[in-house]
Design a protein around this motif. Structure first.
Motif: not given
Ligand code: NCD
Length: 298
Positions: A152-155, A177-178, A202-203, A209-212
């Protein structure tokens, strides 16, 4: 009478049944007169393109009619009428109400005063259950939801779509993953509640860091309208962006979702990528909302 205020109103079986129904609808297996003679009141006190138009389209495709109020200025709330009175009155004119309001809790309050089912189409930084149902529907088109890894990316503080989706994903044993700008993290109470339900969260500092690892990148807009002032918005604006270069490191099955509207958080070049699913996602709003409307009005 069934209201849909929060995604927490559904258990996993109820979600799966509704999405199975939406899939039948998408295959054109539905009665185009299922809601003939029914009226949906559309009370939107915040801007909307997709949610409002797809609810109205859904109602029309089922043979029903919509009545709408598009702003506080355009109705008697501008004269000082309370939301409670407005809802009491409007529920006498329609068979269901779909409401969007800038205040968290407004849809829950509307449900207390309504004599017909209420669907929450977004209450401030609270919840957006119909969006979550179409998000899950879109994920299911690519992969089973059980056990997926979602970034989850962003606001994540003010973003109601992220709140509802995170709650729903906890029913499917997904790992979260945030990644958010400082100060816009997932609200601590929601994170604690999800962890209590057994969800791993996990923050991370950056998307790289998480794209893969992840199966879904759920990108959200910074909710500018919920910031106390424009300086605090500009401090975090444009601080993340999904690009084709970033996606080069992704799993083959990764999908990029966004509730839309996007501002600058997804490079338009990503639109051509096989990972991009956000326009399909917005189209899925119609069959999913048709299934929701049938559920509350049949
Ligand atoms: C979202 C909302 O209103 O919360 N939009 C939508 O319904 N698709 C997301 C947003 O406005 O950023």
């Amino acid at each position: 009478m069934q209201h849909i205020i929060s995604i927490g109103d559904f258990d996993r079986d109820e979600i799966d049944n509704l999405l199975n129904h939406a899939a039948q609808i998408e295959k054109k297996k539905y009665d185009a007169n299922a809601l003939a003679g029914k009226i949906l009141a559309v009370l939107f006190f915040e801007p909307s393109t997709r949610t409002r138009m797809s609810f109205e389209s859904a109602m029309a495709r089922l043979g029903g009619t919509s009545l709408s109020v598009g702003s506080v200025e355009a109705c008697s709330m501008a004269k000082g009428e309370t939301l409670a009175d407005t809802v009491r009155v409007v529920s006498g004119y329609a068979d269901a109400i779909v409401i969007r309001h800038p205040k968290e809790g407004a849809a829950r309050l509307a449900a207390e005063f309504s004599t017909v089912p209420v669907i929450n189409a977004g209450d401030g930084a609270g919840q957006h259950p119909s969006q979550t149902l179409l998000d899950l529907y879109t994920i299911r088109q690519s992969m089973p939801v059980e056990g997926i890894e979602v970034a989850l990316i962003g606001d994540l503080r003010y973003g109601r779509t992220a709140h509802s989706l995170a709650s729903a994903l906890s029913l499917y044993n997904a790992r979260l993953h945030t990644i958010s700008p400082k100060g816009l993290e997932l609200p601590a109470t929601l994170a604690a509640q999800l962890k209590e339900q057994g969800m791993e969260i996990t923050e991370h500092d950056s998307i790289e860091d998480v794209i893969g690892e992840v199966d879904v990148l759920y990108v959200t807009r910074i909710q500018r309208e919920r910031f106390p002032d424009s300086a605090s918005y500009f401090n975090v604006a444009s601080s993340y962006r999904i690009t084709p270069e970033l996606l080069a490191g992704a799993k083959k099955r990764l999908i990029v979702l966004h509730p839309l509207p996007r501002i600058d958080e997804i490079d338009p070049r990503v639109d051509e990528s096989p990972h991009a699913r956000y326009f399909e996602q917005s189209r899925n709003g119609v069959p999913v909302r048709m299934a929701m409307l049938m559920q509350v009005m049949k």
